[in-house]
Design an enzyme around this catalytic site. Structure first.
Site, PDB file in Angstrom:
ATOM      1  N   ASN A 110       0.819  -1.213   0.000  1.00  0.00           N
ATOM      2  CA  ASN A 110       0.000   0.000   0.000  1.00  0.00           C
ATOM      3  C   ASN A 110       0.854   1.265   0.000  1.00  0.00           C
ATOM      4  OD1 ASN A 110       0.987  -0.169   2.553  1.00  0.00           O
ATOM      5  ND2 ASN A 110      -0.978   0.136   3.588  1.00  0.00           N
ATOM      6  N   LYS A 114       6.406 -10.889  -1.287  1.00  0.00           N
ATOM      7  CA  LYS A 114       7.410  -9.874  -1.632  1.00  0.00           C
ATOM      8  C   LYS A 114       8.569  -9.843  -0.635  1.00  0.00           C
ATOM      9  CE  LYS A 114       5.641  -6.020  -0.693  1.00  0.00           C
ATOM     10  NZ  LYS A 114       6.172  -5.932   0.696  1.00  0.00           N
ATOM     11  N   LYS A 167       7.566 -11.236   7.580  1.00  0.00           N
ATOM     12  CA  LYS A 167       8.659 -10.250   7.646  1.00  0.00           C
ATOM     13  C   LYS A 167       9.752 -10.711   8.610  1.00  0.00           C
ATOM     14  CE  LYS A 167       5.747  -6.310   6.597  1.00  0.00           C
ATOM     15  NZ  LYS A 167       5.833  -6.443   5.142  1.00  0.00           N
TER      16      LYS A 167
END
Lengths: 325, 325
Positions: free
Chosen positions: A12, A211, A273
């Site tokens: 985002n 990602k 993450k």
């Protein structure tokens, strides 16, 4: 000798909550990263930027469904390639400046990432992409196109695709050649275009690669010094939503793994993450950082300045004293 | 010491007449260039490939019109960037092979090309792009979006955009760094994403740059040895469609300019190619070639082999005897 950092920007970063995604909105949002990129470049960091593409690929998927009677729909991985061009161009134009020697050259590279054809994710597609359909339409598309579809949060049906683990970054050598020239490289957008090896060829597959995992693979392949996972929060929180909730500014990989095992980081948000950060440091990286855009620069300084806020640094062994664990 | 060739592939190299443009069709068509690329690589040529994007950008423009109520349409130059991603990925996958040292590394670079904000083309948009509209719809879009529209060959109305002259290739330094590593580079697809300089920034503009002119600019910037304009005919024809029509295998730049002045080459087809070829040689290039895919390799050999067909070579001074002029 410049050091190398791979920065992964949240999905985002360019289309924010409540925005539809006009070109002007995306360009304005991109400017927010430009200052950080210039600061790092000025401080002798070579940089690779990885961006998300969720909203953009969703828009392309919707557009090609609406026009499917007139234009043949392209496979999902090809839509991913389109968003690499679209967002790569937008970031390049946002970061470049004409005739300023102190501002780096920027180039965007179309990037493919290999996944294993027998990755277990292919047996269990779970990642929703593209527009919502009603049940009949979803079932028709599943029949006609071989899609997997699933109900999404009571809002309708969506296509779901596998999210396999990234293995090799096909363009790693080219990216290395570019950063060695001090050029900032935009690469592996959306986690990269997923391909499998089929005899001596790479063949695109419809899947979505995380990602942050792709950023870790690329950072490890480039022997980067730092992996920075840019997100919307300043620091990783422990005991999130419970009494004793607290931010951490440093975690060793051992501590981070213990917290992962304890279920501190949900899969939908901080889990991937922290896992990407741990893997990067375990493979020889110096530091992985999880933080918001405005703390990236401070978080990469070797010696923290007193009173200056940083994000969460994940390192091999304790470096800083007096930090919350 | 390897030499460098810039190859511009015709717009219909990937989507042929009568094809709708499925991914499978485009991949199969791309294979036809793969053999030529490998032969040139094996013969010590560094290569840059430029592709057209007419059919692909037309498809994207149509898709986003059909969905314009639900997804904000992106500017034309951003659609061009998307096709660079799409086609760049497709060509990369068609050319790469796994674990073969004799087959080159390939990478696709998102490429911007500057045009002058005061290029006379901006006052006279003539290049049709995207879908056909009826008159009312075309007039509405012209009002709402500031488009220029024009009737196209009696088949309806289309948007028309300027076709300004390319000036600088923004990513030339990055492309040079890659070819210096022996990497085949796919660049400036569709003629490049057009940008103008606005103070210290590059800003995208809705225009279409002629791919052959962009290829010449890039070839000149890279100090390439050869510029190859790949088309659907084997050789340039003189007195086309008239008695005495004849193919030419060699033209000096003086001869080529004389033929241009004589109106031998129509603007819609061979004119821009011959003009790009002349400009490349006038700026120091060794040879420009205009030919079809299967004659590219033979046309780049320094010494023609007896009985082996070549395309048309444009050179500074006569090199080969006994060729038709």
């Amino acid at each position: 000798m410049p050091r190398t950092a791979v920065l992964a920007l949240g999905g985002n970063a360019l289309i924010r909550e409540g925005q539809s995604g006009t070109y002007a909105e995306q360009t304005e949002n991109a400017q927010r990263m430009a200052e950080t990129v210039r600061w790092l470049h000025a401080n002798d960091w070579n940089l690779v930027l990885i961006h998300g593409n969720g909203p953009q690929v969703g828009n392309l998927a919707l557009q090609q469904e609406e026009a499917s009677a007139r234009v043949p729909p392209q496979p999902l991985f090809s839509l991913g390639a389109m968003t690499q061009g679209q967002i790569g161009s937008l970031l390049t134009l946002a970061l470049r400046r004409i005739g300023k020697d102190d501002i780096p050259d920027v180039v965007s590279v179309i990037t493919h990432v290999t996944v294993a054809a027998d990755d277990p994710a292919f047996a269990d597609p779970t990642k929703p992409i593209g527009p919502f359909f009603d049940r009949d339409e979803a079932e028709r598309l599943a029949r006609e196109r071989g899609w997997h579809v699933a109900e999404d949060a009571g809002r309708g049906y969506r296509r779901v695709v596998p999210s396999p683990r990234p293995r090799d970054i096909v363009e790693a050598r080219a990216i290395k050649a570019l950063i060695d020239q001090g050029i900032v490289v935009v690469a592996a957008g959306g986690g990269g275009i997923p391909v499998v090896e089929d005899a001596d060829r790479y063949v695109g597959v419809d899947a979505v690669i995380d990602k942050d995992y792709a950023a870790q693979q690329l950072a490890t392949a480039l022997r980067a010094d730092a992996l920075v996972l840019v997100t919307s929060v300043d620091r990783v929180l422990l005991d999130f939503g419970r009494p004793g909730q607290r931010p951490v500014t440093e975690l060793t990989v051992d501590e981070a793994e213990r917290h992962l095992d304890d279920g501190q980081f949900p899969e939908g948000s901080m889990g991937p993450k922290v896992r990407a950060a741990v893997r990067f440091v375990r493979h020889g990286g110096h530091v992985a950082v999880i933080t918001s855009p405005h703390l990236v620069a401070a978080s990469l300084e070797d010696t923290p300045r007193p009173g200056v806020e940083t994000g969460t640094r994940i390192v091999a062994a304790p470096e800083r004293v007096g930090v919350s664990r």
